[in-house]
Design an enzyme around this catalytic site. Structure first.
Site, PDB file in Angstrom:
ATOM      1  N   ASP A 109      41.085   5.013  49.430  1.00  0.00           N
ATOM      2  CA  ASP A 109      40.046   4.546  48.507  1.00  0.00           C
ATOM      3  C   ASP A 109      40.353   3.181  47.901  1.00  0.00           C
ATOM      4  OD1 ASP A 109      38.159   6.584  48.753  1.00  0.00           O
ATOM      5  OD2 ASP A 109      39.284   7.899  47.412  1.00  0.00           O
ATOM      6  N   ASP A 176      34.138   9.004  54.067  1.00  0.00           N
ATOM      7  CA  ASP A 176      34.130   8.064  52.945  1.00  0.00           C
ATOM      8  C   ASP A 176      34.866   6.762  53.277  1.00  0.00           C
ATOM      9  OD1 ASP A 176      34.241  10.847  52.544  1.00  0.00           O
ATOM     10  OD2 ASP A 176      34.774  10.677  50.443  1.00  0.00           O
TER      11      ASP A 176
HETATM   12  N1  GLY Z   1      34.861   9.989  47.999  1.00  0.00           N
HETATM   13  C1  GLY Z   1      34.623  11.280  47.492  1.00  0.00           C
HETATM   14  C2  GLY Z   1      33.201  11.601  47.260  1.00  0.00           C
HETATM   15  O1  GLY Z   1      32.307  11.000  47.792  1.00  0.00           O
HETATM   16  O2  GLY Z   1      32.966  12.517  46.503  1.00  0.00           O
END
Ligand code: GLY
Length: 396
Positions: A109, A176
């Site tokens: 992330d 993601d």
């Molecule tokens: N990246 C985690 C979500 O979209 O909840």
């Protein structure tokens, strides 16, 4: 090395949607007013998830959502030039230094965190420290690339806030991560180092091959043998079932592949974005706000996910900007439909008691988090409104 931030914006400044739509401009103006009004309450905290009374729970420094308030503030600065937004965004910089100092905090992330936290700062203010932090984050993201399997490893065995995760994290790709590749594309433009571009392209190709099913729905996650890189199976983490289609995961990939196409001109990435968006549009039926998962078949409550709608709207406007004629008109109309759904049923900008912009997000339904304000829903709502109005300068 690129020296001037203005040249970046010029080089990526393709024509946006040339139109003015009053209801979207008015909604964007209300977002700015809401950000301004809530700044004294939010202070230097960063929202994590909304409470029932429409105030926020806030996150710690290592949370993946830590940058979405910053992202909104940098957009507000771009739109208004008001230094109050610059000060509020810049004052959050220590959080990003902290992330880079904690080995366990550095995960897939980093793109969400540093594109909106530091790349934005560099592009808006030419701060050398912001650029340096962004490049260090990009190096850390690149270090997660696994040659065996050709993917960026998601998650860490031990989260930064303590505890541990099961061994299943090894060999893991998640949808993601597509949204995090922009940090690598930026680092490539910034430094000329081809490894950044190569890792992003390889990860996108692996995602397209394994996370997208033949019917253009998607797995949230995919497991590889960490030693050999051999593909094993698709799974879900936040969706309804392994073989269902979690709407935010599909939205992350629509925006992520569209953004790859925008950044690199890659026609294959654009085609993937088109396929995923067309499937989501079909699965939505007559809905204007996506269900949290497209394959609910057990009669459980059909929670909506406004964040999926906002992310997807921003993504399909990117697709519209990369296509022409009837196709561009189609994607623009789909983006408008998504925005109109959010404005009709989720818009909190006219509610003085609300600290956020959108209601009815679904953070993690199976873990009990549904029907909330979400900071990423709010950020992408602003991005989608701006894209709908033809803005083209973002931090991805
Ligand atoms: N990246 C985690 C979500 O979209 O909840």
């Amino acid at each position: 090395m690129r020296a001037e931030r203005d040249s970046y914006f010029e080089s990526t400044d393709r024509p946006g949607l040339a139109r003015t739509t009053d209801r979207y401009q008015q909604a964007l103006d209300r977002c700015i007013a809401k950000l301004r009004a809530t700044m004294p309450i939010v202070g230097l905290r960063n929202p994590k998830i909304g409470r029932a009374d429409l105030t926020w729970d806030y996150c710690g420094p290592f949370d993946w959502v830590v940058s979405f308030q910053s992202g909104q503030l940098w957009l507000a600065l771009q739109l208004t030039g008001d230094p109050v937004f610059l000060n509020a965004a810049r004052a959050r910089r220590p959080v990003f230094r902290q992330i880079l100092q904690n080995h366990h905090a550095k995960d897939h992330d980093l793109g969400f965190q540093f594109s909106l936290g530091c790349v934005a700062d560099w592009l808006m203010t030419s701060s050398p420290e912001a650029r340096e932090l962004g490049l260090r984050a990009a190096e850390a993201l690149l270090a997660r690339f696994r040659q065996e399997g050709q993917y960026i490893q998601a998650w860490n065995p031990r989260p930064a806030h303590g505890g541990s995760r099961a061994v299943f994290v090894a060999g893991r790709v998640i949808a993601d991560t597509m949204q995090n590749l922009a940090l690598l594309h930026w680092a490539h433009r910034e430094t000329g180092h081809v490894d950044f571009h190569a890792a992003a392209a390889a990860h996108a190709a692996t995602t397209a091959q394994h996370l997208i099913r033949n019917d253009d729905t998607s797995y949230h996650t995919f497991v590889f043998d960490p030693a050999s890189g051999d593909p094993i199976r698709g799974e879900t983490h936040q969706g309804f079932a392994h073989e269902s289609c979690w709407s935010r995961g599909q939205a992350w990939m629509i925006h992520g592949f569209a953004q790859c196409a925008l950044s690199t001109g890659d026609e294959a990435a654009l085609n993937v974005a088109r396929r995923l968006a067309a499937k989501a549009e079909a699965l939505m039926g007559r809905d204007q706000v996506p269900a949290w998962d497209y394959k609910l078949d057990d009669g459980s409550p059909a929670h909506r996910d406004s964040s999926a709608g906002a992310i997807m709207a921003a993504g399909v406007y990117i697709i519209a900007s990369l296509t022409t004629g009837d196709e561009a008109a189609h994607w623009t109309a789909f983006g408008d439909r998504l925005l109109d759904g959010l404005l009709a049923t989720c818009d909190l900008t006219t509610n003085p008691a609300a600290l956020g912009l959108l209601n009815h997000g679904a953070a993690n339904v199976r873990a009990g988090y549904a029907d909330n304000m979400l900071p990423y829903g709010d950020y992408y709502f602003m991005e989608a409104l701006m894209r709908s109005l033809g803005h083209t300068q973002f931090f991805w």
